[in-house]
Design a protein around this motif. Structure first.
Motif, mmCIF file in Angstrom:
data_model
loop_
_atom_site.group_PDB
_atom_site.id
_atom_site.type_symbol
_atom_site.label_atom_id
_atom_site.label_comp_id
_atom_site.label_asym_id
_atom_site.label_seq_id
_atom_site.Cartn_x
_atom_site.Cartn_y
_atom_site.Cartn_z
ATOM 1 N N VAL A 103 34.262 34.687 34.110
ATOM 2 C CA VAL A 103 34.742 35.204 35.394
ATOM 3 C C VAL A 103 36.171 34.732 35.658
ATOM 4 O O VAL A 103 37.021 35.509 36.116
ATOM 5 N N GLY A 108 39.441 37.057 36.115
ATOM 6 C CA GLY A 108 40.336 36.935 37.255
ATOM 7 C C GLY A 108 41.774 36.718 36.829
ATOM 8 O O GLY A 108 42.706 37.274 37.420
ATOM 9 N N GLY A 146 44.875 38.943 37.710
ATOM 10 C CA GLY A 146 46.059 38.323 38.288
ATOM 11 C C GLY A 146 47.330 38.729 37.559
ATOM 12 O O GLY A 146 48.387 38.900 38.176
ATOM 13 N N GLU A 192 48.034 34.143 38.452
ATOM 14 C CA GLU A 192 46.897 34.369 37.549
ATOM 15 C C GLU A 192 45.813 33.320 37.754
ATOM 16 O O GLU A 192 44.618 33.644 37.800
ATOM 17 N N THR A 251 44.086 33.863 41.203
ATOM 18 C CA THR A 251 43.159 34.994 41.127
ATOM 19 C C THR A 251 41.891 34.603 40.375
ATOM 20 O O THR A 251 40.777 34.949 40.787
ATOM 21 N N GLY A 252 42.055 33.861 39.276
ATOM 22 C CA GLY A 252 40.882 33.392 38.542
ATOM 23 C C GLY A 252 39.996 32.510 39.394
ATOM 24 O O GLY A 252 38.768 32.629 39.364
ATOM 25 N N PHE A 270 38.116 34.631 41.951
ATOM 26 C CA PHE A 270 37.000 35.320 41.293
ATOM 27 C C PHE A 270 35.847 34.347 41.065
ATOM 28 O O PHE A 270 34.679 34.685 41.305
ATOM 29 N N SER A 275 34.081 33.472 44.319
ATOM 30 C CA SER A 275 33.222 34.578 44.756
ATOM 31 C C SER A 275 31.921 34.604 43.961
ATOM 32 O O SER A 275 30.839 34.802 44.526
ATOM 33 N N TYR A 276 32.037 34.391 42.657
ATOM 34 C CA TYR A 276 30.838 34.378 41.804
ATOM 35 C C TYR A 276 29.910 33.233 42.186
ATOM 36 O O TYR A 276 28.692 33.410 42.290
ATOM 37 N N TRP A 304 35.947 40.643 44.861
ATOM 38 C CA TRP A 304 37.030 40.539 43.887
ATOM 39 C C TRP A 304 38.140 41.533 44.235
ATOM 40 O O TRP A 304 39.321 41.192 44.209
ATOM 41 N N SER A 333 41.786 40.454 45.777
ATOM 42 C CA SER A 333 42.951 40.845 44.974
ATOM 43 C C SER A 333 43.948 41.617 45.820
ATOM 44 O O SER A 333 45.166 41.388 45.733
#
Length: 270
Positions: free
Chosen positions: A12, A16, A20, A83, A86-87, A90, A93-94, A107, A111
């Protein structure tokens, strides 16, 4: 830690990071009116296309030591930071929502918020195409969540809440703009902030929208006072409010339920 959870989390995070990398392109090109699909990623100085092995999220920048492989010009550290952020979004969220409809949906929402926040930070403008995408996807998300829980009736109720959130977002920001402009005798908000609030309302519904705007105002006040205190901002200096709204919305996604529950419990006791 469970091995499968660790592996899933790593996948994940890498996904992400890849998104990103695309967001970096969107943030740079969209305000300039350039295509986000063509040409492929390239050095912003010498325009040499990046080699595939140099275009890996985070790793590529580290491998190149922050310099173009062709002209050796420095490449901004913001690229790997976006990047990585964003990772992490993600991954968060997971971990928060697991294998559910909310996870890939958030996601997309997060984003969009990140891209809009950085575009506003760079240019003091907000991208209408991104916000339109956010409004439509927010309405669809709420309808899908409502349908998954309570069928057609749930979809209608959730869609109504989403629509109310959209309208409320516009009205609140417009009200703040009018009142602030009257009090301070100068424009208090940007033209795109109301549209961004509408997008947030579409995704969050009216309850969490109110929380998000409160958090955004709190963050904005802290940043403004901190900037004045440390001499980084002047009185009445313009600052982009989009990043504050985006942060408020992101916080509402992850901790909004806990904050509202705690507030309601405190209010009930009082």
């Amino acid at each position: 830690m469970d091995l499968s959870l660790f592996l899933n989390g790593a996948i994940v995070f890498m996904l992400g990071g890849a998104i990103g990398s695309f967001l970096n392109v969107v943030i740079y090109r969209l305000p300039a009116g350039l295509s986000v699909l063509h040409p492929p990623s390239r050095c912003p100085h010498c325009m040499t296309p990046l080699r595939k092995r140099d275009n890996l999220p985070i790793i590529g920048w580290l491998k190149l030591r922050g310099k173009c492989a062709h002209c050796q010009a420095p490449i901004s550290s913001r690229y790997p930071i976006v990047e990585a952020v964003t990772g992490l979004l993600f991954l968060a969220s997971y971990l928060a929502f697991g294998l559910s409809l909310q996870t890939p949906s958030y996601w997309l929402f997060l984003s969009l918020l990140l891209a809009l926040a950085l575009i506003d930070f760079d240019t003091m403008t907000l991208s209408n195409p991104l916000m339109k995408t956010g409004v439509i996807s927010g309405l669809l998300f709420q309808a899908a969540i409502g349908f998954s829980l309570h069928g057609l009736t749930g979809a209608i109720i959730s869609l109504a809440s989403s629509a109310i959130g959209m309208v409320l977002g516009i009205l609140l920001i417009d009200a703040i703009t009018v009142i602030g402009s009257f009090v301070f005798r100068r424009p208090a908000m940007g033209d795109g902030d109301a549209f961004l609030a509408a997008m947030m309302g579409a995704w969050l519904g009216w309850k969490y929208l109110l929380l998000a705007i409160f958090l955004a105002a709190l963050v904005g006040a802290i940043v403004g006072m901190g900037g004045r205190l440390f001499g980084q901002m002047q009185k009445f200096q313009k600052m982009p409010f989009g990043p504050c709204l985006a942060l408020g919305a992101a916080l509402s996604v992850f901790i909004g339920h806990g904050l509202l529950s705690s507030y309601l419990a405190l209010f009930a006791v009082g």
